[in-house]
Design an enzyme around this catalytic site. Structure first.
Site, PDB file in Angstrom:
ATOM      1  NE  ARG A  41      -4.081  -1.867   0.295  1.00 41.29           N
ATOM      2  CZ  ARG A  41      -4.105  -3.010  -0.392  1.00 41.29           C
ATOM      3  NH1 ARG A  41      -3.078  -3.309  -1.193  1.00 41.29           N
ATOM      4  NH2 ARG A  41      -5.114  -3.843  -0.273  1.00 41.29           N
ATOM      5  CD  GLU A  42       1.512   2.305  -3.639  1.00 38.28           C
ATOM      6  OE1 GLU A  42       0.301   2.364  -3.940  1.00 38.28           O
ATOM      7  OE2 GLU A  42       2.219   1.307  -3.869  1.00 38.28           O
ATOM      8  CB  ALA A  91      -9.396  24.364   5.672  1.00 40.60           C
ATOM      9  CD  GLU A 107      -4.400  28.766   7.260  1.00 40.36           C
ATOM     10  OE1 GLU A 107      -5.021  29.204   6.270  1.00 40.36           O
ATOM     11  OE2 GLU A 107      -3.167  28.580   7.258  1.00 40.36           O
ATOM     12  N   PRO A 130      -8.872   7.714   4.658  1.00 46.54           N
ATOM     13  CG  PRO A 130     -10.020   6.562   6.314  1.00 46.54           C
ATOM     14  CD  PRO A 130     -10.152   7.724   5.391  1.00 46.54           C
ATOM     15  CD  GLU A 135      -5.842  16.419   4.555  1.00 43.63           C
ATOM     16  OE1 GLU A 135      -6.135  17.612   4.692  1.00 43.63           O
ATOM     17  OE2 GLU A 135      -5.809  15.842   3.456  1.00 43.63           O
ATOM     18  CD  GLU A 158       0.938  30.195   2.734  1.00 43.11           C
ATOM     19  OE1 GLU A 158      -0.238  29.782   2.675  1.00 43.11           O
ATOM     20  OE2 GLU A 158       1.557  30.358   3.798  1.00 43.11           O
TER      21      GLU A 158
END
Length: 209
Positions: A41-42, A91, A107, A130, A135, A158
């Protein structure tokens, strides 16, 4: 009883750029007992994020943002009606040494021009996807004053180009129902607001002289 144990057979860093990709060979306990087959898995090491629902309970307005998302480019090949510019809530990624609450305040100011009034209210923490990414998002409600909110915001260095606007809570709920809020974070936050709006407005009213 749910399985609890897993074994990492091999682990390596497949990519170490802005995003990081880890490669695992592993196996885990199964529900029926015993071990699973060996899995390759990656996992995208995206980092952990914080999101804020900026809501003005006095004016009953939600502050939303709109910005371009490159991940949506390939999506349009399958779903041409999906937008490239998404309606979202505030976010950002947690940097080393930062607390989620600090990120929420930073933010919110950078992306919307809003300053959070009083304490943040924790909504939830959830996995984004997941099956392939580490994350998580920690989600808060932040009370703001939406009186003079609007314009273009974001950190230029950014590459951020963020349109800020406000809608009534009822308009925001309609946006959710008609598919204009087509990302999970905004969806979860607005559904939470639908359940908690009356309580928040009553609590805020009780604080006013």
């Amino acid at each position: 009883m749910s399985p609890k144990n897993y074994e990492i057979i091999e682990h390596s860093r497949g990519w170490n750029g802005y995003f990081k990709l880890d490669v695992y060979r592993l196996r885990h306990d199964t529900f029926e007992g015993g071990k699973s087959a060996i899995l390759d898995r990656e996992v995208l090491e995206r980092g952990h994020a914080v999101a804020v629902l900026p809501y003005d309970p006095v004016r009953d307005e939600v502050v939303l943002i709109e910005q371009f998302r490159p991940g949506a480019i390939s999506v349009q090949k399958t779903y041409p009606d999906m937008p490239l510019w998404l309606n979202e809530i505030v976010a950002g990624i947690i940097e080393d040494g930062e607390k989620p609450q600090d990120v929420a305040h930073r933010e919110t100011l950078e992306e919307s021009g809003c300053t959070i009034i009083g304490d943040l209210e924790y909504i939830s923490r959830y996995y984004v996807t997941p099956g392939c990414s580490s994350e998580t998002v920690t989600l808060y409600y932040g009370r703001v004053d939406s009186t003079n909110i609007g314009g273009i915001h974001g950190v230029v260095d950014e590459g951020e180009d963020i349109r800020v606007y406000k809608v009534s809570a009822e308009e925001c709920f309609a946006m959710l129902q008609n598919g204009q809020l087509c990302n999970a974070t905004a969806t979860i936050a607005v559904q939470w607001l639908m359940l908690n709006r009356d309580r928040i407005r009553k609590e805020t009213s009780a604080l006013r002289p």
